[in-house]
Design a protein around this motif. Structure first.
Motif, PDB file in Angstrom:
ATOM      1  N   SER A 791      -2.789   6.718  -9.314  1.00 22.87           N
ATOM      2  CA  SER A 791      -1.385   7.009  -9.594  1.00 22.87           C
ATOM      3  C   SER A 791      -0.832   6.045 -10.642  1.00 22.87           C
ATOM      4  CB  SER A 791      -0.557   6.895  -8.318  1.00 22.87           C
ATOM      5  OG  SER A 791       0.830   6.968  -8.605  1.00 22.87           O
ATOM      6  N   PHE A 792      -0.028   6.578 -11.564  1.00 19.50           N
ATOM      7  CA  PHE A 792       0.658   5.728 -12.525  1.00 19.50           C
ATOM      8  C   PHE A 792       1.722   4.870 -11.850  1.00 19.50           C
ATOM      9  CE2 PHE A 792      -1.049   8.917 -15.430  1.00 19.50           C
ATOM     10  CZ  PHE A 792      -1.434   8.142 -16.513  1.00 19.50           C
ATOM     11  N   LEU A 793       2.130   5.239 -10.631  1.00 19.34           N
ATOM     12  CA  LEU A 793       3.194   4.524  -9.927  1.00 19.34           C
ATOM     13  C   LEU A 793       2.668   3.798  -8.696  1.00 19.34           C
ATOM     14  CD1 LEU A 793       5.999   7.257  -9.982  1.00 19.34           C
ATOM     15  CD2 LEU A 793       5.595   5.438 -11.646  1.00 19.34           C
ATOM     16  N   LYS A 794       1.399   3.404  -8.705  1.00 18.32           N
ATOM     17  CA  LYS A 794       0.794   2.880  -7.473  1.00 18.32           C
ATOM     18  C   LYS A 794       1.528   1.661  -6.915  1.00 18.32           C
ATOM     19  CE  LYS A 794      -2.549  -0.386  -9.386  1.00 18.32           C
ATOM     20  NZ  LYS A 794      -3.921  -0.902  -9.304  1.00 18.32           N
ATOM     21  N   ASP A 795       2.105   0.818  -7.783  1.00 17.78           N
ATOM     22  CA  ASP A 795       2.732  -0.411  -7.303  1.00 17.78           C
ATOM     23  C   ASP A 795       4.179  -0.225  -6.866  1.00 17.78           C
ATOM     24  OD1 ASP A 795       0.574  -2.303  -7.626  1.00 17.78           O
ATOM     25  OD2 ASP A 795       0.824  -2.046  -9.789  1.00 17.78           O
ATOM     26  N   VAL A 796       4.781   0.910  -7.202  1.00 15.46           N
ATOM     27  CA  VAL A 796       6.175   1.127  -6.803  1.00 15.46           C
ATOM     28  C   VAL A 796       6.323   2.318  -5.868  1.00 15.46           C
ATOM     29  CG1 VAL A 796       7.084   0.089  -8.902  1.00 15.46           C
ATOM     30  CG2 VAL A 796       6.621   2.547  -8.854  1.00 15.46           C
ATOM     31  N   ALA A 797       5.303   3.170  -5.798  1.00  8.21           N
ATOM     32  CA  ALA A 797       5.410   4.383  -4.980  1.00  8.21           C
ATOM     33  C   ALA A 797       4.138   4.578  -4.159  1.00  8.21           C
ATOM     34  CB  ALA A 797       5.679   5.600  -5.858  1.00  8.21           C
ATOM     35  N   PRO A 798       3.984   3.832  -3.052  1.00  5.66           N
ATOM     36  CA  PRO A 798       2.839   4.074  -2.173  1.00  5.66           C
ATOM     37  C   PRO A 798       3.019   5.385  -1.415  1.00  5.66           C
ATOM     38  CG  PRO A 798       4.328   2.528  -1.148  1.00  5.66           C
ATOM     39  CD  PRO A 798       4.874   2.801  -2.524  1.00  5.66           C
ATOM     40  N   LEU A 799       2.012   5.774  -0.678  1.00  7.20           N
ATOM     41  CA  LEU A 799       2.124   6.965   0.157  1.00  7.20           C
ATOM     42  C   LEU A 799       3.219   6.765   1.208  1.00  7.20           C
ATOM     43  CD1 LEU A 799      -1.633   7.844   0.749  1.00  7.20           C
ATOM     44  CD2 LEU A 799      -0.033   8.983  -0.796  1.00  7.20           C
ATOM     45  N   PRO A 800       3.830   7.855   1.695  1.00  7.69           N
ATOM     46  CA  PRO A 800       4.897   7.711   2.697  1.00  7.69           C
ATOM     47  C   PRO A 800       4.413   6.968   3.944  1.00  7.69           C
ATOM     48  CG  PRO A 800       4.849   9.937   1.818  1.00  7.69           C
ATOM     49  CD  PRO A 800       3.629   9.253   1.298  1.00  7.69           C
ATOM     50  N   GLY A 801       5.363   6.368   4.632  1.00 10.60           N
ATOM     51  CA  GLY A 801       5.053   5.683   5.876  1.00 10.60           C
ATOM     52  C   GLY A 801       4.770   6.671   7.003  1.00 10.60           C
ATOM     53  N   ARG A 802       4.686   6.151   8.221  1.00 10.85           N
ATOM     54  CA  ARG A 802       4.406   6.994   9.385  1.00 10.85           C
ATOM     55  C   ARG A 802       5.392   8.167   9.418  1.00 10.85           C
ATOM     56  NH1 ARG A 802       5.599   3.589  12.924  1.00 10.85           N
ATOM     57  NH2 ARG A 802       3.534   2.647  13.192  1.00 10.85           N
ATOM     58  N   ASN A 803       4.843   9.374   9.601  1.00 11.00           N
ATOM     59  CA  ASN A 803       5.734  10.531   9.604  1.00 11.00           C
ATOM     60  C   ASN A 803       5.194  11.634  10.490  1.00 11.00           C
ATOM     61  OD1 ASN A 803       4.400  12.748   7.545  1.00 11.00           O
ATOM     62  ND2 ASN A 803       3.898  10.654   6.919  1.00 11.00           N
TER      63      ASN A 803
END
Length: 812
Positions: A791-803
């Motif tokens: 991902s180009f946004l790996k450091d600012v947009a991780p995968l969502p938390g527990r859901n």
């Protein structure tokens, strides 16, 4: 939105329809023969609901409770019966039909722990275990459980497939480390016609909630789809153009708590003997999604930016539990109809969809000065508004006692628009008006050979207009001829194919203004000639059934790809990747502290891939597996090299040693030789009647031939799942572990390892319609901080938390 653009394609549409009309006008001989028999399992018991299909025709008969079937209206000659049933391996049986009917045919199916599904993405008949190249197919309940808001997230847990996750608002599949212009996204075999191949922030304009199955061809598929499929194909299949008048009604409602998402979809089909109608629709409304509780959203910025105002830090902390600007809304519908006749069908569909979403990780900061001289900083996110209209025509006509036994024609016109909204105003507009025609001509079996010729035409008029239009308006036109053949030699299936293509790329008016970003080129423009390429592809495939329940697939291919317009002519800031992109037609010249742009002295070359795929399968019994290994040597591979330089909005440049660490990194498209290799494996074991376990893994290595790794290559991964199938409920618990990725390109950062634990449960309710299911899904149960390396946004947009998701779906 079609207007004059659609009218300008009238000749192509008229040609396609006239071809179909001519084909339909052919007369056929009277057919009277029939074949009847019984489908049984390995214990001699009847197999009900098995589908017996006459290969090369639309005839498909379902066995009754006694396993009995009767296929009528057949012509004399060699007939291939293809039989399939859930939890059984497919069976191909050849029968020589003379003047008399044939009865008493016995077709025996062997149980299979592997799911065997027919593939629509290949012109010649095949299933997931009958292909020289490895194929992933998800359908039915499996697709409904894996279905996510984006195509990449829907497919990310398939063997050999990853996602370029872009903050949940968009994501595209990555096949064996390749994506973008090397992986083609199709809908019913025709290009999606959007802008998702240009940038990670452009959504794929295909909705998965109304699809019946999704197919992934892992490996070069240029023979079927052209140079844009050199890395593989993702084909989304739906019933928008019905091929039967069977009554179908399906619906779904779901809620997800991580983004307060509500979604719904429906699909309807009905008709009579000669006409069928289809209608489907969907909507989705999601807010910003919750981040894992341990994720420090500000840590990465603090590492790279030493100066932050206290007020801004406090404002960021208040909203750090959610990823800002990750909300989205989408809706759409499709209407289709077909005319059904004895020898085939002809149909059309019209579909429209819109999607409004934020672009995470990109914001404009403004300072508003107060009367006392103080100032406040405001952050406004960039929004995207996507709209697409699509007209599609499909037809299949079968002929008897003619050398050409079937004509299959496809036509699509797509009008796509993507606008990026900044501070309430349209900043940049992307449009793509595309036309595609594909005609497949299948010939009768000749000396055991079965095959088809393909004529394929595509035209794409792509424009990017606005402040951040990183690629100029261009027109890409291609025409191709392909020839595919296959023949059985006892227990060996030989597949041969070749394709020649011509690709033409025209920059609108042929002129690009360099003065926009380089003052030294003030009032200077560059004139580009038309770029022409002639890609050629050839392949040989073998499927060797060396003993019952086992086979080995081997594919050797030479595939060529013409570069995309974006790879050649890009020149400007690309907010989706947060980079400044420079195409291969330019080169950067460094003079002291100044960076200047000039024309490259090198002509762009075709990208040529020499690939080898080896697949070993076991598909009968309680234990099955599919193991694949591949090697791919690519000459003149187009890739983006990080120069270590930065572009600032005031048109000044500075290098990595300047004290200001802001601005857009400058990436330049270059060509070099690349070696890619990897392994993929999946093992499935039926522990008991209701309990099944599976384990899978994949690994990719991608390096420049003269040393150095390619950027954003997915890490090694292993996964396991345990499935329970009961009478009234079923469930699955799965775990995927992603290893640390430290094979990185220059100036790229490594990504830590992480593990994801997911589960789902279905509860089946009898007595209401054909099928009514209550279900619960849980993802990332341990609330892991998962940064996606691709991902180009790996450091600012991780995968969502527990859901958690809860939903209900049904059919009647």
């Amino acid at each position: 939105m079609f207007k004059n653009s659609l009218l300008s394609k009238k000749a192509l549409a008229t040609f396609t329809l006239s071809t179909l009309a001519t084909a339909i006008s052919f007369s056929s001989a009277t057919l009277a023969q029939k074949i009847s028999g019984k489908v049984i399992d390995h214990q001699g018991k009847a197999v009900s609901s098995a589908i017996v299909n006459v290969n090369g025709t639309d005839q498909a008969i379902t066995t009754n409770e006694q396993g009995i079937f009767t296929v009528s209206g057949l012509n004399t000659g060699s007939i291939e019966l293809h039989t399939s049933a859930k939890n059984y391996a497919h069976n191909n049986q050849y029968i020589l039909l003379k003047q008399d009917d044939i009865s008493g045919v016995v077709i025996q199916l062997s149980p299979s722990v592997m799911e065997v599904i027919d593939v629509y993405a290949t012109p010649l008949h095949s299933s997931t275990i009958e292909s020289a190249l490895p194929v992933n197919v998800i359908s039915g309940d499996d697709l409904k459980l894996k279905q996510a808001s984006t195509l990449g997230e829907t497919l990310k847990n398939e063997v050999g497939v990853h996602s370029n996750f872009y903050g949940s608002v968009t994501s595209s599949p990555i096949i064996r480390g390749l994506d973008g212009p090397r992986v083609l996204i199709t809908q019913n075999g025709l290009d999606a016609g959007d802008a998702s191949r240009v940038g990670a922030d452009h959504a794929v304009s295909i909705e998965t909630s109304t699809a019946t199955q999704i197919e992934v061809l892992r490996g070069p598929a240029t023979l079927f789809y052209g140079s844009g499929a050199i890395g593989g194909v993702v084909n989304v299949v739906d019933n928008r153009i019905p091929t039967s008048s069977d009554m179908i009604a399906e619906w779904l409602l779901q809620y997800n708590d991580v983004s307060d998402e509500n979604q719904g979809s429906f699909s309807l089909q009905n008709g009579n003997d000669n006409f069928a109608v289809h209608l489907d629709g969907f909507w989705r409304d999601a807010g910003d999604y919750k981040l894992p509780s341990d994720f420090d959203a500000h840590a990465h910025e603090e590492e790279h930016e030493e100066e932050h105002e206290e007020g801004h830090e406090e404002e960021h902390e208040e909203s750090s539990s959610h990823l800002a600007n990750s909300a989205s809304k989408s809706h759409g519908f499709t209407l289709g109809s077909s005319y059904l006749f004895e020898q085939g069908f002809v149909g059309f569909s019209y579909g429209t969809m819109s999607r409004d979403y934020g672009i995470p990780g990109h914001a404009h900061h403004e300072e508003e000065h107060e009367e006392e001289g103080e100032h406040e900083e405001h952050e406004e996110g960039t929004q995207a508004e996507m709209q697409q209209d699509r007209l599609q025509l499909l037809s299949e006509v079968n002929f008897d006692q003619h050398f050409i036994k079937q004509l299959a024609a496809k036509f699509a016109y797509t009008d796509y628009q993507h606008q990026e909204i900044e501070e309430g105003l349209v900043g940049t507009t992307f449009t793509n008006k595309s036309t595609e025609v594909k005609i497949d001509l299948y010939h009768q079996e000749y000396s055991g050979w079965q095959g088809a010729w393909t004529l394929h035409y595509k035209d794409s008029d792509f424009k990017a207009v606005g402040e951040e239009a990183f690629t100029p308006p261009s027109n890409t036109n291609s025409f191709a001829i392909a020839w595919l053949e296959e023949k059985h030699f006892d227990n060996v299936l030989l597949q041969l194919g070749a394709r020649v293509e011509q690709v033409t790329i025209d920059v609108q008016d042929g002129v690009i203004d360099l003065s926009v970003y380089d003052h030294d080129h003030e009032h200077e423009s560059v004139l580009f000639d038309q770029q022409k390429f002639n890609p050629f592809s050839v392949s040989t495939g073998l499927v060797w059934n060396y003993q019952p329940g086992y086979n080995i697939g081997l594919s050797v291919a030479l595939s060529q790809r013409a570069p995309s317009a974006a790879e050649l002519f890009s020149f400007g800031p690309h907010i989706g990747t947060r980079t400044f992109e420079v195409g291969a037609m330019y080169e950067l010249e460094e003079e002291g502290d100044e960076i200047h742009v000039g024309l490259s002295p090198h002509d762009p070359d075709l990208e040529t891939s020499y690939s080898l795929d080896l697949t070993w399968r076991k598909f009968e019994g309680d234990f099955g597996f599919v193991m694949s290994a591949f090697y791919n040597h690519v000459t003149d591979y187009y890739y983006q090299q990080n120069t270590g330089l930065f572009f600032e909005g005031d048109h000044d440049h500075h290098d990595e040693h300047d004290e200001h660490d802001e601005g857009l990194p400058i990436l330049v498209y270059q060509q070099d030789d690349v070696d890619m290799y990897g392994v993929e494996a999946e093992f499935v074991y039926q522990i008991s009647s209701p309990l099944k376990a599976s384990v899978f893994g994949d690994y990719i290595n991608a390096q420049l031939s003269d040393g150095g790794d390619l950027p954003r290559i997915p890490p090694m991964r292993i996964g396991a799942s345990l499935q329970y199938q009961g009478n009234t409920y079923d469930g699955e618990l799965s775990m995927n572990h992603y290893f640390e990725q430290n094979d990185i390109a220059p100036l790229e950062t490594k990504t830590d390892s992480y593990s994801l634990i997911d589960m789902n449960m279905n509860y089946y309710i009898d007595g209401i319609g054909n099928d009514l299911v209550l279900y619960v899904k849980a993802n990332n149960l341990t609330d892991e901080v998962a940064k996606v390396h691709s991902s180009f946004l790996k450091d600012v947009a991780p995968l969502p938390g527990r859901n958690f998701s809860i939903g209900i779906r049904g059919s009647f």
